[in-house]
Design a protein around this motif. Sequence first.
Motif, PDB file in Angstrom:
ATOM      1  N   GLU A  51       0.800  -1.299  -0.201  1.00 14.38           N
ATOM      2  CA  GLU A  51       0.011   0.050   0.189  1.00 14.38           C
ATOM      3  C   GLU A  51       0.854   1.239  -0.053  1.00 14.38           C
ATOM      4  O   GLU A  51       2.055   1.343   0.657  1.00 14.38           O
ATOM      5  CB  GLU A  51      -0.757   0.110   1.409  1.00 14.38           C
ATOM      6  N   ILE A  52       0.308   1.978  -0.670  1.00 10.09           N
ATOM      7  CA  ILE A  52       0.977   3.591  -0.594  1.00 10.09           C
ATOM      8  C   ILE A  52       0.075   4.465   0.464  1.00 10.09           C
ATOM      9  O   ILE A  52      -0.897   4.772  -0.096  1.00 10.09           O
ATOM     10  CB  ILE A  52       1.244   4.303  -2.113  1.00 10.09           C
ATOM     11  N   VAL A  53       0.856   5.076   1.459  1.00 16.20           N
ATOM     12  CA  VAL A  53       0.026   5.688   2.440  1.00 16.20           C
ATOM     13  C   VAL A  53       0.614   7.128   2.287  1.00 16.20           C
ATOM     14  O   VAL A  53       1.751   7.164   2.466  1.00 16.20           O
ATOM     15  CB  VAL A  53       0.095   5.042   3.808  1.00 16.20           C
ATOM     16  N   GLY A  54      -0.302   8.137   2.229  1.00 16.21           N
ATOM     17  CA  GLY A  54       0.267   9.579   2.364  1.00 16.21           C
ATOM     18  C   GLY A  54      -0.058  10.026   3.612  1.00 16.21           C
ATOM     19  O   GLY A  54      -1.088   9.823   4.217  1.00 16.21           O
ATOM     20  N   VAL A  55       1.015  10.720   4.214  1.00 19.14           N
ATOM     21  CA  VAL A  55       0.839  11.552   5.209  1.00 19.14           C
ATOM     22  C   VAL A  55       1.079  12.872   4.924  1.00 19.14           C
ATOM     23  O   VAL A  55       2.076  13.343   4.592  1.00 19.14           O
ATOM     24  CB  VAL A  55       1.837  11.276   6.286  1.00 19.14           C
ATOM     25  N   ILE A  56      -0.320  13.670   5.064  1.00 20.83           N
ATOM     26  CA  ILE A  56       0.065  15.148   4.489  1.00 20.83           C
ATOM     27  C   ILE A  56      -0.153  15.894   5.523  1.00 20.83           C
ATOM     28  O   ILE A  56      -1.065  15.804   6.783  1.00 20.83           O
ATOM     29  CB  ILE A  56      -1.151  15.154   3.417  1.00 20.83           C
TER      30      ILE A  56
END
Lengths: 286, 275, 267
Positions: A51-56
Amino acid sequence: MASQVSSDPRVHDKPDTVASLSVEGLSIEFSRRRVWTPVVHDVSMRVMPGEIVGVIGESGSGKTLSSLAALRLLPKQARVASGRVRLGDVDILTQSESQMRNLRGNRMALIPQDAMQALNPTMRVGLQVAEPISLHSGQRLKSVAGVAAKLLETVGIARPEQQARAFPHQFSGGMQQRAMIAMGLALAPGLLIADEPTTALDVTVQAQVLNLLRDIRDTRGTSIMFITHDLGVVAELCDWVYVMRHGRIVEQGSVRRIFMDPQEEYTKMLLAATPSIHGPRRKGGV
Amino acid sequence: MSEGFDFYRWRPVIFGAVIVGAILICAIFAPLIAPYSPYDLDYMVMLQGPSATHWLGTDEIGRDILSRIIYGARISMQVAFIAAGIGLIFGTVIGVTAAYFGGITDMILMRFMELLFSFPAILLAVVLMASLGTSVLNAMIAIGIVFIPGFSRLARAATEVVLREQYVESARAIGMSHARILFREITPNIVAPLLVEAAIAFSYAILLESALSFLGLGAQPPEPTWGNMLNTGRGFMAQSAIMSIAPGMAIFLTVIGFNLIGDGLRDALDPHMKD
Amino acid sequence: MSQDLIRIRAVSKEFGATGWFKKPVGVKAVDGVTLAVKRGQTLGIVGESGSGKSTLLRMALRLIKPSSGTVEIDGQDIWTLQGAELKAFRRKVQPIFQNPASSFNPRQSIGQILVAPLEVHGIGDRDSRRAKVAALLERVGLPKDAIDRHPHQLSGGQKQRIAIARAVILQPEAVLADEPTSALDVSVQAQVLDLFDDIRRDLGLTAIFVSHNLAVIRQVSDQIAVMRHGSVVEYGEADQVFGDPQHEYTKTLIAAVPDHRKLMRAL
């Protein structure tokens, strides 16, 4: 195949799969004039396999600190106050320093924002890319240097044999970042933590690097935690998003949900504030 | 808060100023403070250790060491202030000018500085003294000239950094004159490293003066300076260590005092440390 | 009075290694650029690193001398100006730079920084200058006590507000801005862009706005010039450049921008 599974947002909630990275109730304190002040509050997040998880978040949101804690690479002025960080089934916070060294590179790797600063200017790129292999296998650097060309090839650097012999300053910004990614991939870790890896790059180069990261996930099933301040990048790349502000997670969800149906005021504000090249101009003009 | 006096911030400067201030008072009021004349011989008490009558003992011809240290502060401090002052002022002007105007100005000035730099300090001082004549004042000037290249290189490097800042570009775009840019925008932002360098130059000046005295080019015996006391003391290390230790300690204290002031000012004046 | 306030004609800049011991190698940072900005309009110049956009802006500010070509303001070649005319130009055209951290002299207070342009141009006396600075601080949305603070005590967004205030304090005709918001967080960027736009309209300013960020350029510009390797590859009205890009490079650039609204449209 991995990509088909992971782009389904329900993967993120699958209870019977062990997460690549799981952070539970993490709080981090920062020392200012010898007083410890909490800066990250009770943060929980997960990165599932493939999975590619974004933390913004904006500056000061705690997104970088949280990711550094996962690598146990917090700066001296910061410490974990409470919480758990697990890499697969390994409890990161209870590992010894030498166990940690073994995990870094082998099981997870960091891709930093400023590749130029992260590369040693006096050492040939190929040797640096192969260095993790030498460090972890105990083999001499020269004997593993041949692998470097192969790694550079996988990150899309043309004429890898020749380029491995180049010095960092002979690389463009995009190639330097590719080299950093190649170094991260050297030991085929299951998790990449990328801290604003494309912020310093031109948009056309950024697009290529993002494609490369997506490819790596699709072909190798590598999980990626992607830290950024850029909503656009998250929209293009990620499956799941955590929105951080002032050291807290304010909202999380699948990319589709966050962008189509944001629940929190802050997320809505971020979406509205980001200028776009599509749709109506935000203000003025017309 | 920005108002109110922050003791912690200024503590090193205050410490240094107390030390340097005490030495300055000794220099100015030497006749009032010194228990004896620095020139009076007393063959009955040669090479004595510290005692109630002579707190720091006596030298090889029975002069009171404490009194000579107190009087010695006069020349040593003058040399330090004047020499470091010459180096600081001329070096800064040359370095800032070279960096700001660049091109041919820069090349001529810096090649000339390198020429000065290429002479050993003592040799340069000796050559200058030979042409200026031997006197304490000329010694100070000579030592000051020795310092100029060092200050100028530092000032030039610091200026080059500041020149890259956007506020200098803004100043030009607003239409500021060269003089105003040099004095208002650049100079205040390069004083910190120069102050630290000045503190080091102070101490080096005291030592250089002693070397010149030793060569017969500075203050002449029986005139007491810390430098020539140290030199004389060297010959009597075995018989009376206090003869070297006392002037050594005086130099050491002064150096510490100046360094505390220099370092402290750098930190205290750093706008980023305020809060 | 001509319609164009700023005219850039066939401007080139070649940077060469200078010095006796260096091999002379010429690099054309800007190569034959011709642009014009109409009074009261904003020209956006967009390009990636090395496109020459900042060098071009600095030539228009008379900070870098062009190797060839001319920059004209009100029909006057700015590089022929001297004395009073040059001073008038310095008053007419103001810069805003990119980096909030290095835009201001760290040793001066905000008051000193804002008063400097008035002093340099001999406008008003002490009290009237102070009053002007106070009024302007309020206009850009900063508290009154900011006048006695130092730059490091302000946030990045506040510093860029000060930069805008400094740029308009002389009531100039044109403001030339180099990536004024690229160091800011998006939420702050939006506020600063709004402020820039408001003030520009209020004062009827002509502007050149340089950025690598297409979305920002789109938001503020009337006309757009796309630069690459020192040349302008596309130049036209903003809506036309974005709506119907002609040049391959412009298309690539637009396609490369990661944009959440693309996703929202696709769904």
